[in-house]
Design a protein around this motif. Sequence first.
Motif, PDB file in Angstrom:
ATOM      1  N   UNK A  73       1.639  12.058 -30.868  1.00 43.67           N
ATOM      2  CA  UNK A  73       1.026  13.056 -29.999  1.00 43.67           C
ATOM      3  C   UNK A  73       1.130  12.586 -28.552  1.00 43.67           C
ATOM      4  N   UNK A  74       1.658  13.469 -27.698  1.00 36.66           N
ATOM      5  CA  UNK A  74       1.822  13.185 -26.272  1.00 36.66           C
ATOM      6  C   UNK A  74       0.749  13.932 -25.500  1.00 36.66           C
ATOM      7  N   UNK A  75       0.063  13.209 -24.596  1.00 37.95           N
ATOM      8  CA  UNK A  75      -0.937  13.823 -23.731  1.00 37.95           C
ATOM      9  C   UNK A  75      -0.734  13.329 -22.307  1.00 37.95           C
ATOM     10  N   UNK A  86      -1.324  23.830 -24.089  1.00 36.56           N
ATOM     11  CA  UNK A  86      -0.443  23.100 -23.199  1.00 36.56           C
ATOM     12  C   UNK A  86      -0.962  21.756 -22.775  1.00 36.56           C
ATOM     13  N   UNK A  87      -2.019  21.231 -23.432  1.00 37.13           N
ATOM     14  CA  UNK A  87      -2.577  19.939 -23.066  1.00 37.13           C
ATOM     15  C   UNK A  87      -2.036  18.790 -23.909  1.00 37.13           C
ATOM     16  N   UNK A  88      -1.362  19.084 -25.002  1.00 31.56           N
ATOM     17  CA  UNK A  88      -0.831  18.035 -25.878  1.00 31.56           C
ATOM     18  C   UNK A  88       0.429  18.546 -26.561  1.00 31.56           C
ATOM     19  N   UNK A  89       1.278  17.614 -26.959  1.00 31.40           N
ATOM     20  CA  UNK A  89       2.508  17.940 -27.677  1.00 31.40           C
ATOM     21  C   UNK A  89       2.548  17.094 -28.946  1.00 31.40           C
ATOM     22  N   UNK A  90       2.734  17.746 -30.089  1.00 30.58           N
ATOM     23  CA  UNK A  90       2.882  17.040 -31.356  1.00 30.58           C
ATOM     24  C   UNK A  90       4.358  16.879 -31.671  1.00 30.58           C
ATOM     25  N   UNK A  91       4.745  15.655 -32.049  1.00 28.31           N
ATOM     26  CA  UNK A  91       6.130  15.335 -32.352  1.00 28.31           C
ATOM     27  C   UNK A  91       6.197  14.782 -33.773  1.00 28.31           C
ATOM     28  N   UNK A  92       6.820  15.510 -34.670  1.00 27.90           N
ATOM     29  CA  UNK A  92       6.902  15.122 -36.075  1.00 27.90           C
ATOM     30  C   UNK A  92       8.281  14.529 -36.366  1.00 27.90           C
TER      31      UNK A  92
END
Length: 582
Positions: free
Chosen positions: A513-515, A499-505
Amino acid sequence: MAQRRNWRAAQARFLNRLHARLAARAKPAAGFVSQPEPRTIGYFARGRQMLAGNLMFAGHLVQAEGRTIWQIPAPDAAFAEQVQGFGWLDDLAAVGDAQARKLAQDWLWAWIDRYGDGRGPGWTPELTGRRVIRWVQHALFLLRGRSPEQSTAFYRALAAQTQFLARRGASAAPGLPRFEAMTGLLYAGLSIDGMEGHIEPARQALGRECAAQIDDQGGIPTRNPEELLEVFTLLTWAQMALEEGHRQPTEPHLTAIRRIAPTLRSLRHADGGLARFHGGGRGLDGRLDQALAASGVKRKKAEGLALGFARLSAGRTSVIIDAATPPKGVASANAHASTLAFELTSGRRPLIVSCGSGGGFGEDWRRAGRATLSHSTLCLQGRSSASLAPSRPVGMADRELLEDAPTHVPHQISGLAQGTRFEGGHDGYVADHGLTHARSLELSLDGRQIKGEDYLVALDAAAKKRFDRAMDKIKLAGIAYEIRFHLHPDVDVTLDMGGLAVSMALRSGEIWVFRMDGPVEMTLQPSVYLEKGRLRPRATTQVVLTGRAMQYATRVRWTLAKAQETAIAIRDLAREEADLTV
């Protein structure tokens, strides 16, 4: 006040009916003296849907089942308005085959039989102007293979609508409706034999409306980018029609075109679509480029805001931020509570978006699309930053409370050694909670990273007292806030690293990558993407940062970067987690 408005509306309806009946007695036009080329671009997919009997207007999907469009009871006024404006002619012309032509002809002559005598809901100045433009532009498509009797009926109905516009066009509401009415009258005067006397009044009226509605920065009161494009398109069509008829537009008309063109360039994302705020969509594919090319205006936007929006762009990335107060007065009918919301597009792929205008899916979705929760920004206690009717958008908060609109939106755009920074704030939450929302967005020089900071701050003693009272009401539990980042439906999203980062492809192959860093929890939640031309809203995802403001100042920092830029940071974070585990 309300009674006076209702009386004026009733009087306008009466005068429209009266003049429509009188206009229907006009003698038929002899034919065309000239005909502008078709310049409207429709949706091919919607044209095919209509041929299959699936009619989608104003959020209502109905089955034709062998009936003409006029035999179908209109579910509401918005449905009737869309069909009476004949915008669907663009969609059928986009298909352009024999089957599409026959359907367009059947519906048009059925309209003449049913409404050509001046009756029905379509006899308003703006709808008549919109309809006349389509009839003139698509005349060759419509008249092919028709009998002399049918052609006579067509010209009679066209002449009646021209006479109606001459009498009632000036009564259209200011802005886009009046531009539609006057452009329709101008088209008719330039194209139809015997209507030449209407050219000069329409030419002058367009000039007056340009002077009244287009400000020095090329903006309009509604702050709707797509509506600005529609106005700009009408003005370029009118300019070309006048010049083809060996006449010149008025100077205010030409000045408006010169002002609007660079503003629209600033509102265009890297993929060619417009920012979707205040009731506007991306715009029809190709229409913006076509209108800009037709205008001949090459100048780019000067420094500062365009229509109240700030633009950051670098490399293949564009960021557009709503940096002004929402529209007020009459212009606020479709205003969004979107102050400090942003959209981000990478190359040809939208990444961070607004949910968009839900007007095409019915009144409930229209209200939902206007809410702060439907935009990529911070919202406090589930509230909108401007007063809106309660709504319940799918996948969002169950209830939306009301709050006054921002009155002060300071902003600054500055160039830095490492990129460009936008800083802004608004006071929409000060009255009830004493908190100002401030946002900083910094785009790197190569367009591969954006750093964001969101603040909630009580700026002075009075604001601190409001904050203390709000905290007392909730027994010092903290004022809940959410920062939302709505993603385009084509983005594949994964929550990484506990839950510390979100990968968006993206479908282009890029990975962003969202942090985040701050006293917040990050989750993925359902969202919707409200897109014109679709039969129903599209399901998508939003990244939501949730926290509570416990003090006079709260800060949340976040970054969004292409995978190459975040690889080292993610690796270091993973090592830190491993060390803590050990």
